[in-house]
Design a protein around this motif. Structure first.
Motif, PDB file in Angstrom:
ATOM      1  N   ASN A  10     101.468 126.800  56.285  1.00 42.32           N
ATOM      2  CA  ASN A  10     102.934 126.361  56.470  1.00 42.32           C
ATOM      3  C   ASN A  10     103.016 124.933  57.068  1.00 42.32           C
ATOM      4  O   ASN A  10     103.581 124.765  58.152  1.00 42.32           O
ATOM      5  CB  ASN A  10     103.836 127.361  57.170  1.00 42.32           C
ATOM      6  N   GLU A  37     107.330 129.998  68.843  1.00 44.95           N
ATOM      7  CA  GLU A  37     107.346 131.704  68.888  1.00 44.95           C
ATOM      8  C   GLU A  37     107.515 132.614  69.868  1.00 44.95           C
ATOM      9  O   GLU A  37     108.115 133.656  69.865  1.00 44.95           O
ATOM     10  CB  GLU A  37     105.971 131.954  67.782  1.00 44.95           C
ATOM     11  N   GLU A  58     107.759 136.331  69.182  1.00 46.34           N
ATOM     12  CA  GLU A  58     106.938 136.687  68.233  1.00 46.34           C
ATOM     13  C   GLU A  58     105.840 135.868  68.501  1.00 46.34           C
ATOM     14  O   GLU A  58     105.490 135.179  69.645  1.00 46.34           O
ATOM     15  CB  GLU A  58     107.640 135.951  66.835  1.00 46.34           C
ATOM     16  N   SER A  82     102.335 133.170  63.089  1.00 46.07           N
ATOM     17  CA  SER A  82     102.078 133.792  61.760  1.00 46.07           C
ATOM     18  C   SER A  82     100.378 133.664  61.370  1.00 46.07           C
ATOM     19  O   SER A  82     100.184 134.560  60.796  1.00 46.07           O
ATOM     20  CB  SER A  82     103.075 133.412  60.547  1.00 46.07           C
ATOM     21  N   GLU A 116      98.411 137.966  51.300  1.00 45.21           N
ATOM     22  CA  GLU A 116      99.562 138.539  51.662  1.00 45.21           C
ATOM     23  C   GLU A 116     100.159 137.779  52.578  1.00 45.21           C
ATOM     24  O   GLU A 116      99.972 136.944  53.221  1.00 45.21           O
ATOM     25  CB  GLU A 116      98.858 139.669  52.455  1.00 45.21           C
ATOM     26  N   THR A 117     101.656 138.006  52.340  1.00 39.92           N
ATOM     27  CA  THR A 117     102.845 137.142  53.053  1.00 39.92           C
ATOM     28  C   THR A 117     103.043 138.146  54.226  1.00 39.92           C
ATOM     29  O   THR A 117     103.295 139.322  54.215  1.00 39.92           O
ATOM     30  CB  THR A 117     103.821 136.546  52.526  1.00 39.92           C
ATOM     31  N   VAL A 118     103.584 137.561  55.357  1.00 41.57           N
ATOM     32  CA  VAL A 118     104.202 138.256  56.720  1.00 41.57           C
ATOM     33  C   VAL A 118     105.479 137.910  56.660  1.00 41.57           C
ATOM     34  O   VAL A 118     105.916 136.626  56.781  1.00 41.57           O
ATOM     35  CB  VAL A 118     103.327 137.886  57.861  1.00 41.57           C
ATOM     36  N   GLU A 119     106.408 138.702  56.680  1.00 42.37           N
ATOM     37  CA  GLU A 119     107.874 138.665  57.152  1.00 42.37           C
ATOM     38  C   GLU A 119     108.100 139.013  58.550  1.00 42.37           C
ATOM     39  O   GLU A 119     109.021 138.275  59.155  1.00 42.37           O
ATOM     40  CB  GLU A 119     108.805 139.436  56.188  1.00 42.37           C
ATOM     41  N   ASP A 120     107.558 139.762  59.116  1.00 37.54           N
ATOM     42  CA  ASP A 120     107.920 140.285  60.532  1.00 37.54           C
ATOM     43  C   ASP A 120     106.604 139.823  61.574  1.00 37.54           C
ATOM     44  O   ASP A 120     105.594 140.380  61.485  1.00 37.54           O
ATOM     45  CB  ASP A 120     108.176 141.825  60.693  1.00 37.54           C
ATOM     46  N   CYS A 121     107.195 138.927  62.349  1.00 33.60           N
ATOM     47  CA  CYS A 121     106.120 138.258  62.994  1.00 33.60           C
ATOM     48  C   CYS A 121     106.026 138.530  64.611  1.00 33.60           C
ATOM     49  O   CYS A 121     105.387 137.935  65.449  1.00 33.60           O
ATOM     50  CB  CYS A 121     105.876 136.659  63.020  1.00 33.60           C
TER      51      CYS A 121
END
Length: 68
Positions: A10, A31, A36, A39, A50-55
Motif C-alpha cells: 500500500n 496502527e 491494530e 497489515s 489475499e487481502t486483509v480487511e480486519d487488521c
C-alpha cells in the motif's frame, strides 16, 4: 526510501516507508493507536494475493493459529 524488508504493497498510504524517511515507525504508531497491527504482518499468515480487511490483533492471532 523504502525499508529493505518492507513487504507492504500500500504505497499510497502516507505512512508507507516509501513516502517519508522514518522507516516503519509512522505505520506502527498509527496502527497501534487504532488497536491494530500493520497489515504487512499479515503477509506471514495469508495466501499470496489475499487481502486483509480486519487488521486487529485478534484477527492476526486467529490467522496465525490456523497456520499451526
Amino acid at each position: 526510501m523504502t525499508s529493505p524488508f518492507c513487504t507492504c504493497q500500500n504505497t499510497a498510504c502516507r505512512c508507507h516507508p516509501a513516502n517519508h524517511d522514518q522507516g516503519c515507525d509512522l505505520c506502527i504508531q498509527k496502527e497501534l493507536r487504532k488497536g491494530e497491527i500493520p497489515s504487512c504482518f499479515f503477509n506471514l499468515v495469508i495466501w499470496p494475493g489475499e487481502t486483509v480487511e480486519d487488521c486487529t490483533l485478534a484477527a492476526f492471532a486467529r490467522r496465525a493459529l490456523e497456520q499451526t
